[in-house]
Motif scaffolding. Structure first.
Motif, PDB file in Angstrom:
ATOM      1  N   THR A  10     108.029  62.339  48.020  1.00 25.94           N
ATOM      2  CA  THR A  10     108.129  60.958  48.472  1.00 25.94           C
ATOM      3  C   THR A  10     108.885  60.837  49.795  1.00 25.94           C
ATOM      4  OG1 THR A  10     110.122  60.587  47.172  1.00 25.94           O
ATOM      5  CG2 THR A  10     108.016  60.024  46.138  1.00 25.94           C
ATOM      6  N   THR A  11     109.686  61.847  50.149  1.00 29.59           N
ATOM      7  CA  THR A  11     110.439  61.786  51.396  1.00 29.59           C
ATOM      8  C   THR A  11     109.926  62.759  52.436  1.00 29.59           C
ATOM      9  OG1 THR A  11     112.069  63.348  50.522  1.00 29.59           O
ATOM     10  CG2 THR A  11     112.562  60.991  50.293  1.00 29.59           C
ATOM     11  N   SER A  12     108.934  63.577  52.110  1.00 28.69           N
ATOM     12  CA  SER A  12     108.456  64.576  53.071  1.00 28.69           C
ATOM     13  C   SER A  12     107.598  63.960  54.162  1.00 28.69           C
ATOM     14  CB  SER A  12     107.670  65.671  52.344  1.00 28.69           C
ATOM     15  OG  SER A  12     106.453  65.133  51.851  1.00 28.69           O
ATOM     16  N   GLY A  13     107.089  62.748  53.952  1.00 21.29           N
ATOM     17  CA  GLY A  13     106.250  62.111  54.954  1.00 21.29           C
ATOM     18  C   GLY A  13     104.787  62.481  54.853  1.00 21.29           C
ATOM     19  N   LEU A  14     104.459  63.421  53.985  1.00 23.73           N
ATOM     20  CA  LEU A  14     103.070  63.832  53.814  1.00 23.73           C
ATOM     21  C   LEU A  14     102.417  62.985  52.723  1.00 23.73           C
ATOM     22  CD1 LEU A  14     103.557  67.706  53.904  1.00 23.73           C
ATOM     23  CD2 LEU A  14     102.746  66.233  55.743  1.00 23.73           C
ATOM     24  N   PRO A  15     101.124  62.703  52.867  1.00 24.59           N
ATOM     25  CA  PRO A  15     100.450  61.916  51.823  1.00 24.59           C
ATOM     26  C   PRO A  15     100.393  62.677  50.505  1.00 24.59           C
ATOM     27  CG  PRO A  15      99.028  62.213  53.755  1.00 24.59           C
ATOM     28  CD  PRO A  15     100.248  63.040  53.956  1.00 24.59           C
ATOM     29  N   THR A  16     100.733  61.984  49.427  1.00 25.79           N
ATOM     30  CA  THR A  16     100.668  62.579  48.094  1.00 25.79           C
ATOM     31  C   THR A  16     100.023  61.570  47.155  1.00 25.79           C
ATOM     32  OG1 THR A  16     102.859  61.741  47.523  1.00 25.79           O
ATOM     33  CG2 THR A  16     102.756  63.979  48.416  1.00 25.79           C
ATOM     34  N   LEU A  17      99.396  62.068  46.111  1.00 21.60           N
ATOM     35  CA  LEU A  17      98.827  61.195  45.095  1.00 21.60           C
ATOM     36  C   LEU A  17      99.954  60.571  44.284  1.00 21.60           C
ATOM     37  CD1 LEU A  17      95.813  63.323  43.830  1.00 21.60           C
ATOM     38  CD2 LEU A  17      95.734  61.229  45.168  1.00 21.60           C
ATOM     39  N   PRO A  18      99.769  59.345  43.822  1.00 28.14           N
ATOM     40  CA  PRO A  18     100.815  58.716  43.025  1.00 28.14           C
ATOM     41  C   PRO A  18     100.916  59.378  41.658  1.00 28.14           C
ATOM     42  CG  PRO A  18      98.863  57.331  43.083  1.00 28.14           C
ATOM     43  CD  PRO A  18      98.615  58.478  44.019  1.00 28.14           C
ATOM     44  N   SER A  19     102.106  59.318  41.094  1.00 28.59           N
ATOM     45  CA  SER A  19     102.288  59.870  39.752  1.00 28.59           C
ATOM     46  C   SER A  19     102.904  58.797  38.867  1.00 28.59           C
ATOM     47  CB  SER A  19     103.191  61.102  39.800  1.00 28.59           C
ATOM     48  OG  SER A  19     104.456  60.748  40.306  1.00 28.59           O
ATOM     49  N   GLY A  20     102.727  58.967  37.584  1.00 29.76           N
ATOM     50  CA  GLY A  20     103.298  58.033  36.626  1.00 29.76           C
ATOM     51  C   GLY A  20     102.239  57.471  35.702  1.00 29.76           C
ATOM     52  N   TRP A  21     102.717  56.705  34.750  1.00 28.49           N
ATOM     53  CA  TRP A  21     101.835  56.071  33.775  1.00 28.49           C
ATOM     54  C   TRP A  21     101.630  54.620  34.163  1.00 28.49           C
ATOM     55  CZ3 TRP A  21     104.613  57.854  28.654  1.00 28.49           C
ATOM     56  CH2 TRP A  21     104.443  59.227  28.502  1.00 28.49           C
ATOM     57  N   PRO A  22     100.428  54.096  33.980  1.00 30.29           N
ATOM     58  CA  PRO A  22     100.224  52.674  34.270  1.00 30.29           C
ATOM     59  C   PRO A  22     100.962  51.806  33.258  1.00 30.29           C
ATOM     60  CG  PRO A  22      98.152  53.758  33.631  1.00 30.29           C
ATOM     61  CD  PRO A  22      99.213  54.786  33.588  1.00 30.29           C
ATOM     62  N   ILE A  23     101.738  50.851  33.773  1.00 29.98           N
ATOM     63  CA  ILE A  23     102.456  49.944  32.876  1.00 29.98           C
ATOM     64  C   ILE A  23     101.939  48.506  33.010  1.00 29.98           C
ATOM     65  CG2 ILE A  23     104.522  51.372  32.728  1.00 29.98           C
ATOM     66  CD1 ILE A  23     105.864  49.495  34.752  1.00 29.98           C
TER      67      ILE A  23
END
Length: 161
Positions: A10-23
């Protein structure tokens, strides 16, 4: 050597896929934002939350028809401001110049801006005779949360309804 900055996606500045469960899931971004604000107001660890726009699309909203009058009028107004600015600068740095540099700057700004706008508009040959504004929107907005707090977040948002 690995640093904490490089290890955290989240702080590297590179695009990443979101993680977590939908609430929760919402039709508008405003509703999703209001839900996260509700979580924050209830001391929920919002650093574990992500808002994800699902099925993004570009929406172009047409605002007005372009005509020669509209193109040249907008160019004249824009050129007048720039010419006035240049004229004022010339007046400030030319002792005893009077209003002549302001007038010259104004006329030159309006004239040159109108010429460039006319050339640019003529080059389109009527293929885009309208003004529009584009925005990126999504079909829905999901609120995701890391698994460690997902159930608590779901319960807090359920109480919002």
């Amino acid at each position: 050597m690995t640093t904490a900055f490089a290890a955290n996606p989240t702080t590297s500045g590179l695009p990443t896929l979101p993680s977590g469960w939908p609430i929760a899931s919402y039709d508008t971004y405003e509703q999703a934002q209001r839900a996260v604000d509700h979580l924050a107001d209830n001391d929920f660890p919002v650093q574990d939350v992500t808002i994800v726009g699902v099925e993004p699309m570009v929406v172009e909203r047409v605002a007005a028809r372009l005509t020669w009058g509209r193109v040249l009028g907008a160019a004249a107004a824009s050129g007048a401001w720039f010419g006035l600015f240049v004229g004022l600068l010339l007046t400030m740095f030319t002792p005893g110049a009077g209003l002549l540099p302001i007038l010259i700057g104004l006329v030159a700004g309006v004239g040159s801006s109108m010429i460039f706008a006319a050339i640019s508009y003529a080059a389109t040959r009527g293929k885009r005779d309208f003004v529009s504004h584009s925005q990126l929107v999504a079909r829905r907005y999901d609120v995701l949360c890391l698994p460690r707090n997902a159930e608590q977040g779901r319960q807090l948002l359920y109480s919002l309804v």
